[in-house]
Each structure stands twice: as C-alpha cells, then as structure tokens.
Scaffold this motif. Structure first.
Motif, short mmCIF file in Angstrom:
data_model
loop_
_atom_site.label_atom_id
_atom_site.label_comp_id
_atom_site.label_asym_id
_atom_site.label_seq_id
_atom_site.Cartn_x
_atom_site.Cartn_y
_atom_site.Cartn_z
N GLN A 72 0.82 -1.21 0.00
CA GLN A 72 0.00 0.00 0.00
C GLN A 72 0.85 1.27 0.00
OE1 GLN A 72 -3.25 -0.02 -0.39
NE2 GLN A 72 -3.45 -2.25 -0.24
N GLU A 73 2.06 1.18 0.58
CA GLU A 73 2.92 2.36 0.64
C GLU A 73 3.38 2.78 -0.75
OE1 GLU A 73 6.11 1.33 3.20
OE2 GLU A 73 4.84 1.12 4.99
N ARG A 74 3.53 1.85 -1.65
CA ARG A 74 3.99 2.17 -3.01
C ARG A 74 2.86 2.22 -4.02
NH1 ARG A 74 8.73 -1.87 -4.52
NH2 ARG A 74 7.31 -3.39 -3.56
N PHE A 75 1.81 1.39 -3.80
CA PHE A 75 0.71 1.31 -4.76
C PHE A 75 -0.60 1.53 -4.01
CE2 PHE A 75 4.07 -1.70 -5.96
CZ PHE A 75 4.49 -1.16 -7.16
N SER A 76 -1.01 2.75 -3.93
CA SER A 76 -2.21 3.07 -3.18
C SER A 76 -3.44 2.42 -3.82
CB SER A 76 -2.39 4.60 -3.14
OG SER A 76 -3.58 4.93 -2.45
N GLY A 77 -4.22 1.73 -2.99
CA GLY A 77 -5.45 1.11 -3.45
C GLY A 77 -5.27 -0.29 -4.02
#
Length: 250
Positions: A226-231
């Motif tokens: 989630q920190e790199r690819f939101s959602g």
C-alpha cells in the motif's frame, strides 16, 4: 573143412579191425573239428568285457543369452514418487483434474502421475483457501492477464500486509530472487523447489533463503504494497520457474 573155418575167422577179424579203425578215425576227426579256430560254433560268455576306451569328459553347455523379443528383466520404478506428492498413477489418456507429471510411476511410459487440484497448502495464514487477486486499479492477478504490453506469467494470491506466509510444499530454499514489474519497481522474494516443483515467491520477506523446509512451515511474511501502490490489493506473487500456470496446484 578146417581150412574154411580158418578163412572165415580171419575174415571176421579183418572186418572187425577195419570197423574199429574207421570208428577211431571218426572220433579223432570229430575232436579236431571242435577244437578248430574255424569252427562256426560261438561260445556265449556270461559277463561283459569292460570298455577299455576312456570316455571323453562331458563339457558343460553355456547358457545362451536370450535376446530378440524377450524383455530383459529390469527393476520397475515405484509409484511412491507419485503417491507422496498426493497424486495417482494412471494412463495418460484419462482426464486429470490437476497436472500430469512424467517419470513418477512404474510400468509403461504412458502411465503418468496425475497430481490433484489443490495439492499445495494455503499460503497465507488466517485464510482458509488460496484466493486469486481480482482486478483493481493496478491490474488483475490471474495468469496471463494483461500487464502493459506483456502478459502476467504468474498468479497473485491475496494476503494481509505483514501476514505470515506458509510453505506450500516440502522442499528446499534455493536463494533470493528478484525481478522488475512493467513500471520498473523491484520485486524481491525467494525460490522454493523440490524434485517436482520449482516456484518463485515474490513480495515476501523470507526468514531464511537457504535450507530445507516442510509443508506448512512459516516461510516469511508479506511485504506491504500500500505504501507504493495506493489502493492495490495486498498479495504475494507466485511464479513457476518454467513459466507455466500454477493455478492447478493452488
């Protein structure tokens, strides 16, 4: 008168002498005939003369090696290699719900090991089954789904961030692996293999990279996405070393 009598007596004596001489000569002739080597009379003996010739020693015949259509006896392979993987040995013409593996069964070459569907354990702790990631804003998790200009040659399995990842099958860890996604992001993981399967598991932090592991053993934990690819749906990425679809085993 006396003269006539003398003549008769003399004649009688002469006849007797002649007869006696003939009889004697006949007996002598008969004895010589019996003793003659030219006699045709065969004397039968009541014993058998030994054979003075020495018999030749009998030589033992060598057993000829049978060839041709006769099959050479060889140790048959065992079905244990298949059964310990949870599979069943059967003719290849039969339908296999999972995947056929060669050289795991005894008998003919067409008799192969059919591994059942779901032969691996659940990857992510707290999940009762392996669930493939559905489509979200960053793509889909099914095998051969579109990823930019390429196809996704792996399957994404839904997991929780920092969740424990279990070993899917018994084998050995063969070191770290890494690759980059179409966006250029590095994905790290570990390689797991045995004499049948070989997989690369990405997006996890293994507790170790080398050594034997047992099915169901804690392998590591899931790295947060989630920190790199939101959602994005948190998941691990499972890739077979030969690029085939791992879906039948999960």
């Amino acid at each position: 008168m006396r003269t006539l009598l003398r003549v008769c007596v003399t004649a009688a004596l002469l006849v007797c002498y002649i007869l006696s001489s003939c009889a004697t000569e006949h007996e002598v002739s008969k004895g010589e005939k019996l003793q003659s080597p030219d006699s045709h009379i065969k004397v039968m003996r009541n014993y058998t003369e030994p054979d003075v010739r020495r018999p030749k020693p009998a030589t033992q015949r060598k057993k000829a090696k049978k060839t041709g259509h006769q099959r050479v006896s060889m140790g048959q392979r065992s079905d244990i290699s298949c059964t310990r993987l949870g599979g069943t040995c059967q003719p290849h013409r039969y339908i296999c719900q999972g995947r056929y593996l060669e050289d795991k069964c005894s008998g003919a070459k067409k008799r192969q090991c059919c591994t059942r569907v779901g032969a691996w354990t659940v990857f992510c702790a707290g999940h009762h089954k392996n669930r493939v990631r559905a489509c979200d804003g960053h793509g889909c998790g099914t095998f051969n789904s579109r990823r930019g200009n390429k196809l996704h040659k792996a399957v994404d399995l839904v997991c929780d961030d920092y969740g424990i990842v279990n070993t899917p099958f018994s084998g050995s860890l063969a070191g770290p692996v890494s690759r980059r996604d179409p966006a250029g992001n590095a994905l790290d993981g570990v390689k797991l293999l045995n004499d049948v399967y070989c997989v690369n598991i990405f997006n996890i932090r293994p507790y170790r990279y080398i050594g034997p592991v047992v099915q169901g053993e804690a392998l590591g934990y899931l790295l947060p996405l989630q920190e790199r690819f939101s959602g994005i749906t948190s998941h691990l990425e499972l890739q077979m070393c030969d690029g085939t679809d791992p879906s039948p085993f999960i």
